[in-house]
Design a protein around this motif. Structure first.
Motif, PDB file in Angstrom:
ATOM      1  N   GLU A   9     -45.195  35.745  16.251  1.00  0.00           N
ATOM      2  CA  GLU A   9     -44.766  35.610  17.647  1.00  0.00           C
ATOM      3  C   GLU A   9     -43.371  35.004  17.735  1.00  0.00           C
ATOM      4  N   LEU A  10     -43.047  34.114  16.821  1.00  0.00           N
ATOM      5  CA  LEU A  10     -41.711  33.513  16.784  1.00  0.00           C
ATOM      6  C   LEU A  10     -40.648  34.586  16.528  1.00  0.00           C
ATOM      7  N   ARG A  11     -40.952  35.518  15.616  1.00  0.00           N
ATOM      8  CA  ARG A  11     -40.013  36.604  15.302  1.00  0.00           C
ATOM      9  C   ARG A  11     -39.691  37.463  16.532  1.00  0.00           C
ATOM     10  N   ASN A  12     -40.616  37.535  17.458  1.00  0.00           N
ATOM     11  CA  ASN A  12     -40.432  38.379  18.642  1.00  0.00           C
ATOM     12  C   ASN A  12     -39.616  37.719  19.749  1.00  0.00           C
ATOM     13  N   LEU A  13     -39.122  36.508  19.514  1.00  0.00           N
ATOM     14  CA  LEU A  13     -38.387  35.793  20.561  1.00  0.00           C
ATOM     15  C   LEU A  13     -36.912  36.183  20.671  1.00  0.00           C
ATOM     16  N   ALA A  14     -36.393  36.947  19.715  1.00  0.00           N
ATOM     17  CA  ALA A  14     -34.969  37.317  19.775  1.00  0.00           C
ATOM     18  C   ALA A  14     -34.649  37.927  21.138  1.00  0.00           C
ATOM     19  N   GLY A  15     -33.581  37.431  21.752  1.00  0.00           N
ATOM     20  CA  GLY A  15     -33.161  37.901  23.064  1.00  0.00           C
ATOM     21  C   GLY A  15     -33.765  37.125  24.224  1.00  0.00           C
ATOM     22  N   THR A  16     -34.626  36.167  23.948  1.00  0.00           N
ATOM     23  CA  THR A  16     -35.302  35.390  24.993  1.00  0.00           C
ATOM     24  C   THR A  16     -34.444  34.206  25.420  1.00  0.00           C
ATOM     25  N   THR A  17     -34.392  33.981  26.725  1.00  0.00           N
ATOM     26  CA  THR A  17     -33.717  32.805  27.272  1.00  0.00           C
ATOM     27  C   THR A  17     -34.774  31.818  27.728  1.00  0.00           C
ATOM     28  N   LEU A  18     -34.573  30.557  27.365  1.00  0.00           N
ATOM     29  CA  LEU A  18     -35.512  29.494  27.706  1.00  0.00           C
ATOM     30  C   LEU A  18     -34.785  28.384  28.455  1.00  0.00           C
ATOM     31  N   GLY A  19     -35.480  27.803  29.394  1.00  0.00           N
ATOM     32  CA  GLY A  19     -34.905  26.689  30.124  1.00  0.00           C
ATOM     33  C   GLY A  19     -34.524  27.086  31.528  1.00  0.00           C
ATOM     34  N   PRO A  20     -33.975  26.149  32.241  1.00  0.00           N
ATOM     35  CA  PRO A  20     -33.576  24.834  31.766  1.00  0.00           C
ATOM     36  C   PRO A  20     -34.770  23.907  31.590  1.00  0.00           C
ATOM     37  N   GLY A  21     -34.540  22.882  30.785  1.00  0.00           N
ATOM     38  CA  GLY A  21     -35.544  21.852  30.568  1.00  0.00           C
ATOM     39  C   GLY A  21     -35.459  20.775  31.628  1.00  0.00           C
ATOM     40  N   ASP A  22     -36.156  19.691  31.361  1.00  0.00           N
ATOM     41  CA  ASP A  22     -36.142  18.537  32.264  1.00  0.00           C
ATOM     42  C   ASP A  22     -34.819  17.788  32.159  1.00  0.00           C
ATOM     43  N   TRP A  23     -34.512  17.038  33.191  1.00  0.00           N
ATOM     44  CA  TRP A  23     -33.325  16.198  33.191  1.00  0.00           C
ATOM     45  C   TRP A  23     -33.573  14.959  32.340  1.00  0.00           C
ATOM     46  N   TRP A  24     -32.583  14.580  31.557  1.00  0.00           N
ATOM     47  CA  TRP A  24     -32.620  13.373  30.719  1.00  0.00           C
ATOM     48  C   TRP A  24     -31.550  12.413  31.221  1.00  0.00           C
ATOM     49  N   ASP A  25     -31.906  11.134  31.360  1.00  0.00           N
ATOM     50  CA  ASP A  25     -30.957  10.105  31.785  1.00  0.00           C
ATOM     51  C   ASP A  25     -30.153   9.611  30.583  1.00  0.00           C
ATOM     52  N   ILE A  26     -28.858   9.523  30.773  1.00  0.00           N
ATOM     53  CA  ILE A  26     -27.982   8.953  29.747  1.00  0.00           C
ATOM     54  C   ILE A  26     -27.601   7.548  30.210  1.00  0.00           C
ATOM     55  N   THR A  27     -28.276   6.578  29.633  1.00  0.00           N
ATOM     56  CA  THR A  27     -28.085   5.174  30.024  1.00  0.00           C
ATOM     57  C   THR A  27     -27.164   4.461  29.035  1.00  0.00           C
ATOM     58  N   GLN A  28     -26.613   3.353  29.473  1.00  0.00           N
ATOM     59  CA  GLN A  28     -25.795   2.546  28.563  1.00  0.00           C
ATOM     60  C   GLN A  28     -26.644   2.016  27.422  1.00  0.00           C
ATOM     61  N   GLU A  29     -27.886   1.679  27.698  1.00  0.00           N
ATOM     62  CA  GLU A  29     -28.779   1.202  26.636  1.00  0.00           C
ATOM     63  C   GLU A  29     -28.945   2.262  25.549  1.00  0.00           C
ATOM     64  N   ARG A  30     -29.142   3.521  25.935  1.00  0.00           N
ATOM     65  CA  ARG A  30     -29.282   4.610  24.953  1.00  0.00           C
ATOM     66  C   ARG A  30     -28.011   4.741  24.125  1.00  0.00           C
ATOM     67  N   VAL A  31     -26.858   4.676  24.789  1.00  0.00           N
ATOM     68  CA  VAL A  31     -25.565   4.788  24.102  1.00  0.00           C
ATOM     69  C   VAL A  31     -25.367   3.617  23.148  1.00  0.00           C
ATOM     70  N   ASP A  32     -25.687   2.411  23.603  1.00  0.00           N
ATOM     71  CA  ASP A  32     -25.540   1.226  22.751  1.00  0.00           C
ATOM     72  C   ASP A  32     -26.450   1.307  21.526  1.00  0.00           C
ATOM     73  N   ARG A  33     -27.674   1.766  21.725  1.00  0.00           N
ATOM     74  CA  ARG A  33     -28.607   1.893  20.587  1.00  0.00           C
ATOM     75  C   ARG A  33     -28.105   2.936  19.597  1.00  0.00           C
ATOM     76  N   PHE A  34     -27.526   4.019  20.093  1.00  0.00           N
ATOM     77  CA  PHE A  34     -26.957   5.024  19.197  1.00  0.00           C
ATOM     78  C   PHE A  34     -25.768   4.437  18.437  1.00  0.00           C
ATOM     79  N   ALA A  35     -24.936   3.674  19.137  1.00  0.00           N
ATOM     80  CA  ALA A  35     -23.798   3.013  18.480  1.00  0.00           C
ATOM     81  C   ALA A  35     -24.283   2.093  17.370  1.00  0.00           C
ATOM     82  N   ASP A  36     -25.339   1.336  17.632  1.00  0.00           N
ATOM     83  CA  ASP A  36     -25.896   0.442  16.607  1.00  0.00           C
ATOM     84  C   ASP A  36     -26.450   1.233  15.420  1.00  0.00           C
ATOM     85  N   ALA A  37     -27.111   2.335  15.709  1.00  0.00           N
ATOM     86  CA  ALA A  37     -27.715   3.136  14.637  1.00  0.00           C
ATOM     87  C   ALA A  37     -26.663   3.799  13.751  1.00  0.00           C
TER      88      ALA A  37
END
Length: 151
Positions: A9-37
């Motif tokens: 079934e995965l092979r049959n997905l060529a040409g398929t469009t998916l989305g959009p997905g859910d909205w994700w919040d980009i917070t300063q906390e997320r950015v700071d944690r990425f900077a630390d990592a």
């Protein structure tokens, strides 16, 4: 969310469009944690006071933070049952057409460019992915991504 069962079934997905997905919040906390990592503490990402007078008017997310969110955002668009595992195989192309200000919301759009046979009975999905920012004319990331799925 679309669900497929197994590599056939995965092979049959060529040409398929998916989305959009859910909205994700980009917070300063997320950015700071990425900077630390990652050890990337450049002021445009982590120093809100200095960044207010910088070129973007505030802090912005790291481009590679956006890339790291592709996997969890992708799993909101497609569920694959009946396989052994999937791995990131790589990127053919990656661009960041516009900055991603902290406080923004993003979501993923994806198009399955191809589904090709890979070694070990695996299937490579090549995806055109676009990360959209709420209210923006330009995307914050566009990428051609390859995921490899194994039996």
């Amino acid at each position: 969310m679309l669900t497929v069962n197994g590599l056939d079934e995965l092979r049959n997905l060529a040409g398929t469009t998916l989305g959009p997905g859910d909205w994700w919040d980009i917070t300063q906390e997320r950015v700071d944690r990425f900077a630390d990592a990652t050890g990337d503490h450049q002021w445009i990402h982590v120093d809100a006071e200095r960044a207010r007078t910088g070129p973007f008017g505030g802090t912005i997310a790291h481009g590679y933070l956006t890339v790291s969110l592709l996997v969890p955002m992708w799993t909101e668009l497609l569920r694959i049952d009946g396989i052994g595992m999937g791995v990131n195989y790589g990127l053919n192309k990656l661009r960041f057409p516009s900055p991603l200000p902290v406080g923004s919301k993003i979501r993923l759009h994806a198009h399955v460019e191809s589904a090709r046979e890979a070694p070990g009975g695996a299937v490579d999905l090549t995806l055109a992915m676009t990360v959209e920012r709420d209210g923006a004319d330009k995307p914050v990331a566009v990428a051609e991504v390859i995921y490899r799925y194994f039996p």
